[in-house]
Design an enzyme around this catalytic site. Sequence first.
Site, PDB file in Angstrom:
ATOM      1  N   GLU A  21      72.404  13.523   6.683  1.00 42.79           N
ATOM      2  CA  GLU A  21      71.063  12.911   6.730  1.00 42.79           C
ATOM      3  C   GLU A  21      71.200  11.542   6.287  1.00 42.79           C
ATOM      4  O   GLU A  21      70.266  10.965   5.839  1.00 42.79           O
ATOM      5  CB  GLU A  21      70.390  13.546   5.210  1.00 42.79           C
ATOM      6  N   LYS A  77      97.625  20.428  13.935  1.00 43.72           N
ATOM      7  CA  LYS A  77      97.161  19.114  13.482  1.00 43.72           C
ATOM      8  C   LYS A  77      95.893  19.323  12.259  1.00 43.72           C
ATOM      9  O   LYS A  77      96.235  18.737  11.357  1.00 43.72           O
ATOM     10  CB  LYS A  77      96.673  18.371  14.584  1.00 43.72           C
ATOM     11  N   GLU A 123      96.334  10.372  13.056  1.00 44.75           N
ATOM     12  CA  GLU A 123      96.221  11.726  12.662  1.00 44.75           C
ATOM     13  C   GLU A 123      97.428  12.147  11.874  1.00 44.75           C
ATOM     14  O   GLU A 123      97.376  12.499  10.737  1.00 44.75           O
ATOM     15  CB  GLU A 123      95.625  12.707  13.654  1.00 44.75           C
ATOM     16  N   CYS A 133      97.099  22.344  22.882  1.00 44.91           N
ATOM     17  CA  CYS A 133      96.223  22.358  21.664  1.00 44.91           C
ATOM     18  C   CYS A 133      96.603  23.443  20.605  1.00 44.91           C
ATOM     19  O   CYS A 133      96.624  23.322  19.577  1.00 44.91           O
ATOM     20  CB  CYS A 133      94.549  22.821  22.145  1.00 44.91           C
ATOM     21  N   TYR A 170      94.953   8.157  18.536  1.00 45.48           N
ATOM     22  CA  TYR A 170      94.445   9.530  18.014  1.00 45.48           C
ATOM     23  C   TYR A 170      95.812  10.258  17.064  1.00 45.48           C
ATOM     24  O   TYR A 170      95.830  10.229  16.076  1.00 45.48           O
ATOM     25  CB  TYR A 170      94.442  10.435  18.864  1.00 45.48           C
ATOM     26  N   CYS A 191      95.914  20.372  18.490  1.00 38.52           N
ATOM     27  CA  CYS A 191      94.614  20.504  17.606  1.00 38.52           C
ATOM     28  C   CYS A 191      94.831  21.366  16.665  1.00 38.52           C
ATOM     29  O   CYS A 191      94.500  21.056  15.411  1.00 38.52           O
ATOM     30  CB  CYS A 191      93.317  21.044  18.477  1.00 38.52           C
ATOM     31  N   HIS A 243      69.272  17.998   2.611  1.00 45.03           N
ATOM     32  CA  HIS A 243      69.750  17.169   1.429  1.00 45.03           C
ATOM     33  C   HIS A 243      70.706  18.345   0.408  1.00 45.03           C
ATOM     34  O   HIS A 243      70.244  19.444   0.442  1.00 45.03           O
ATOM     35  CB  HIS A 243      68.412  16.900   0.727  1.00 45.03           C
TER      36      HIS A 243
END
Length: 595
Positions: free
Chosen positions: A579, A183, A320, A175, A316, A180, A574
């Site tokens: 939302e 990346k 990516e 990672c 993935y 992660c 908002h």
Amino acid sequence: MSSPPGRRARLSSPGTGRSSSETREELRRRLLGLIEGNRVMIFSKSYCPHSTRVKELFSSLGVECHILELDQVDDGASVQEVLSEITNQRTVPNIFVNKVHVGGCEQTFQAHQSGVLEKLLQGDSAYDYDLIVIGGGSGGLACAQEAAVLGKKVMVLDFVVPSPQGTSWGLGGTCVNVGCIPKKLMHQAALLGQALIDSRKFGWEYNQQVKHNWETMTEAIQNHIGSLNWGYRLSLREKAVAYVNSYGEFVEHHKIKATNRKGQETCYTAAKFVIATGERPRYLGIQGDKEYCITSDDLFSLPYCPGKTLVVGASYVALECAGFLAGLGLDVTVMVRSILLRGFDQEMAEKVGSYMEQHGVKFLRKFVPVMVSLGDIWNSFYFLFTPSLVLLAIGRDSCTRKIGLEKIGVKINEKSGKIPVNDVEQTNVPYVYAIGDILEGKLELTPVAIQAGKLLARRLFGDLMPECDYVNVPTTVFTPLEYGCCGLSEEKAIEVHTKENLEVYHTLFWPLEWTVAGRDNNTCYAKIICNKFDNVLVGFHILGPNAGEVTQGFAAAMKCGLTKQLLDDTIGIHPTCGEVWKEKTFLKLTSVDVV
Ligand code: FAD
Ligand code: NAP
């Protein structure tokens, strides 16, 4: 045969007589109480000859034992089941000495012969460490640190075998070093390029030519990774976890050989082991692959800009990497063997792909490479493709085949190399546990490895804690348009619940930030899949900016049993993408068919 000295455990409360009303958890707690409260605890059956041998052994040593005869208590069968959950051993006798699980008759005699039993009886630890963790990645570090905080003597072995291209890195696992973190930072670099384009519409004026410098980006990211590597070392030191930068390999029960970079070997023993060795990228096994291709292990520290790139694979890692390389302005082609993002909702996966295609990524569908020669790649239809770089992203292999598991009898799935474990991450060898990417049937994600590692340490050395919950784990694919999801894909939901029992609501949306910038309308998309009868969400999917941030909150709500009604009743924030559910969503009339 004379009965050896030994206190028989009482059969009624606080023994085992309350079986009918006693929950499994209470029984488990009580058994652990017996194990912790007695110097020698033997779970036995009065007629079992192996149990008798063990009792005689302790008798000959003049050691008093606490004995529970499972054939003489009402709930013997339940006790045996709970014991098998705790120790992964179903048979009797099942022996504990000073809280350490010794095993059955054979193991007890072996321990006696090797002197381990006597050490255990003296209360000395028979081992160098309470816990040795093999692998200092996301799961291993979380587990080791938690165990140390709980007062245990812990060692972590971490060693990076250099990639075929010679790339290697520091402490922290995939990672932090090659997953992660680099990346997401390269994804961010690509998003900033898009933000620069958008910025003109928001009034920013600049005359200089804008270009991207690969070396500057890579150096900055590698510096950040260096600081994380250092932070991990410091944190282990602060918690008194012994960190050894060596390759670990079991040599016999409870014993591991650690080989350092110079080839020096040292052996260590421990009462318990956690395997957290992770995975490494797979190669194609065709001519030229190791010579001329790189993998994600090499990409993030590549000292030069890759240029025209062919990415092989379509999940993935492939999408990516293809996404951020294209976002940095490179010519990128993705070679897809079958479908995009296998295992994900295929409607979403195709939308991810079509956005990438509209933004410059080329897709070569239904092709596989068959040969790579210097600068060229031949594919299954034998036409030549000449990229400057070939990035293989065709999956990852578990690092479980060269760590001596056969020496201590830990079973792996021979085909996948993955380790099967029970609900408490215990392998078929009771004192050996496994976590993270190497687990069979579990998700390969950093937060999953961390959660499993922490909970495992707490269960082993702290108060009882819940098992790791692998259900409804959220995830995000950091493609140029991010895709976040939690729960079931539409295909899987239909397979599990049937089409008639589901309602799917969906909508396209246009993020406010994209309006002034003049970016694609009718591209971002959100979809929820609900059970028709109780309204509970079984799948959540969103394709849009910051999908990871949006999905995290919905995952918590889904853990609490979020329903469509509750979603309708929740007031939105908002203006945000989160939302979207407050805007008009439509009942999807034509659902996908399961293929
Ligand atoms: P690892 O982190 O791989 O750690 C295992 C460690 O053990 C390594 O340091 C290894 O060198 C060491 N080791 C192996 N064998 C031995 C041995 N015999 N002796 C000593 N040490 C040994 N997950 C996410 O959640 N989000 C993301 O965005 C994400 N992006 C990713 C991007 C890429 C390109 C890749 C490849 C993965 C990504 N992942 C992501 C997955 C994530 O990195 C893994 O799920 C996670 O690192 C697994 O942790 P682990 O502890 O199981 O193994
Ligand atoms: P993966 O999910 O196993 O996907 C492998 C891909 O390579 C598939 O598209 C597969 O195609 C293709 N492939 C396999 N063999 C091939 C061959 N011989 N020729 C051509 N194509 C081939 O592997 P991954 O993308 O490396 O990801 C590994 C794990 O890391 C994931 O499961 C994920 O959990 C984790 N990860 C997470 C993130 C994140 O959280 N954002 C990011 C990256 C990785 P088929 O579909 O045809 O089999």
